[in-house]
Enzyme design. Sequence first.
Site, PDB file in Angstrom:
ATOM      1  N   THR A 279       0.794  -1.146  -0.130  1.00 35.93           N
ATOM      2  CA  THR A 279       0.009   0.130   0.091  1.00 35.93           C
ATOM      3  C   THR A 279       1.020   1.193  -0.124  1.00 35.93           C
ATOM      4  OG1 THR A 279      -1.745  -1.199   0.977  1.00 35.93           O
ATOM      5  CG2 THR A 279      -1.728   1.068   1.342  1.00 35.93           C
TER       6      THR A 279
ATOM      7  N   SER B 253       1.687  -7.763  -0.854  1.00 34.23           N
ATOM      8  CA  SER B 253       2.701  -8.468  -0.058  1.00 34.23           C
ATOM      9  C   SER B 253       2.319 -10.033   0.232  1.00 34.23           C
ATOM     10  CB  SER B 253       2.798  -7.693   1.315  1.00 34.23           C
ATOM     11  OG  SER B 253       1.630  -7.899   2.067  1.00 34.23           O
TER      12      SER B 253
ATOM     13  N   THR C 160       1.698  -4.242   4.247  1.00 32.38           N
ATOM     14  CA  THR C 160       1.382  -4.789   5.757  1.00 32.38           C
ATOM     15  C   THR C 160       0.728  -6.100   5.883  1.00 32.38           C
ATOM     16  OG1 THR C 160      -0.723  -3.453   5.676  1.00 32.38           O
ATOM     17  CG2 THR C 160       1.325  -2.332   6.370  1.00 32.38           C
ATOM     18  N   ASP C 161       0.215  -6.725   4.904  1.00 28.70           N
ATOM     19  CA  ASP C 161      -0.860  -8.031   4.991  1.00 28.70           C
ATOM     20  C   ASP C 161       0.079  -9.109   5.529  1.00 28.70           C
ATOM     21  OD1 ASP C 161      -2.812  -6.559   4.114  1.00 28.70           O
ATOM     22  OD2 ASP C 161      -2.837  -7.497   2.453  1.00 28.70           O
TER      23      ASP C 161
HETATM   24  N1  ASP Z   1      -3.245  -3.941   2.344  1.00 24.50           N
HETATM   25  C1  ASP Z   1      -1.824  -4.248   2.097  1.00 24.50           C
HETATM   26  C2  ASP Z   1      -0.884  -3.233   2.541  1.00 24.50           C
HETATM   27  O1  ASP Z   1      -1.354  -2.524   3.620  1.00 24.50           O
HETATM   28  C3  ASP Z   1      -1.421  -4.454   0.720  1.00 24.50           C
HETATM   29  C4  ASP Z   1      -0.202  -5.240   0.822  1.00 24.50           C
HETATM   30  O2  ASP Z   1      -0.088  -6.057   1.815  1.00 24.50           O
HETATM   31  O3  ASP Z   1       0.460  -5.315  -0.215  1.00 24.50           O
HETATM   32  O4  ASP Z   1       0.066  -2.763   2.213  1.00 24.50           O
END
Ligand code: ASP
Length: 326
Positions: A14, A58, A90-91
């Site tokens: 993100t 991720s 963050t995932d």
């Molecule tokens: N929602 C996710 C983020 O916070 C997307 C990911 O992990 O790539 O980055």
Amino acid sequence: MDLPQLAIAALGGTVSMQARNAGEGVVPTVSGETLLASVPELTALARVDVETLGLLPSASLDFEFLLSVLSWANFQIKQGAVGVVITQGTDTLEETAAFFDYLWAHDEPLVVTGAMRSAAQAGADGPANLLDACRVALAENSRLRGVQVVMNGQIHAACRVRKTDSLALQAFSSPAFGPCGMLVENITRYLRPPTPRTVLPLPQQTTQKVAMLEASLSADTLLLENILELGYDGLVLGGFGAGHVSQSWADVIEKIARKIPVIVATRTGSGSTAHSSYGFIGGEMDLIRKGVSMAGFLCPRKARILLWLLIGCQRQDELASFLLED
Ligand code: ASP
């Protein structure tokens, strides 16, 4: 003044996402160079080398790729960087941070960060998190701590941190432990001294497969019964409560644990597995008797990372000591 050298790698997520066209969903497109341009303050703090090693959500990172990122980071330290920062989605950040931590052999810090709001969103947290992560990576008191996760003004130990909210700005926490530090007026403050770390060698093999299943009420045993035949080399279970499974699962697990390492963690999201409290079939005392290892405070996902790495360097026999250390 001679500024310290800092290395930053962007992997996607993100923090690197924006929509290509109005009304479309965000996708990773923002390079490390552009991320760096969002924190002009950094030029006064360090000489920065930045690279875009990937532009991935991720969920699509994998161990092979992470090993290549690690080798890039090792090289940066060899070239004189006082710390390394990695930006990513963050995932899966709680997993990648643990992966890097088990393999990070340097005194210098490696800091992982990301964002909950995409680059063009109002109040985007990416630049603030990146700047905080750089401050932590540059701080003398971050040495000897291995890998840290910096999000939302807090510093979390890689082995403790979890994503505990899907969309909130305060998405990361370290259940039962709390953050190990925070940024106070841009200064890196730790709440606890560093603890001794055991670092694993790089895996010599990467083809091993570790399955992860979660216990759930009235679950059948079909997947479990086929784990060995499917060729898995290890199994991690998110058990009920303090690390428990049903009687029917316990019977199948006994057979699996004779052949491959099996770890039971708690699916609750916080706290440790038990060791000597419950004597029923499928309780932790019964599972331990059946050859299962209890994960302690390690969550199922991090336990899977540990087991994958241990099998990769043929040190699965040492699993118990790693879980004890935790
Ligand atoms: N929602 C996710 C983020 O916070 C997307 C990911 O992990 O790539 O980055």
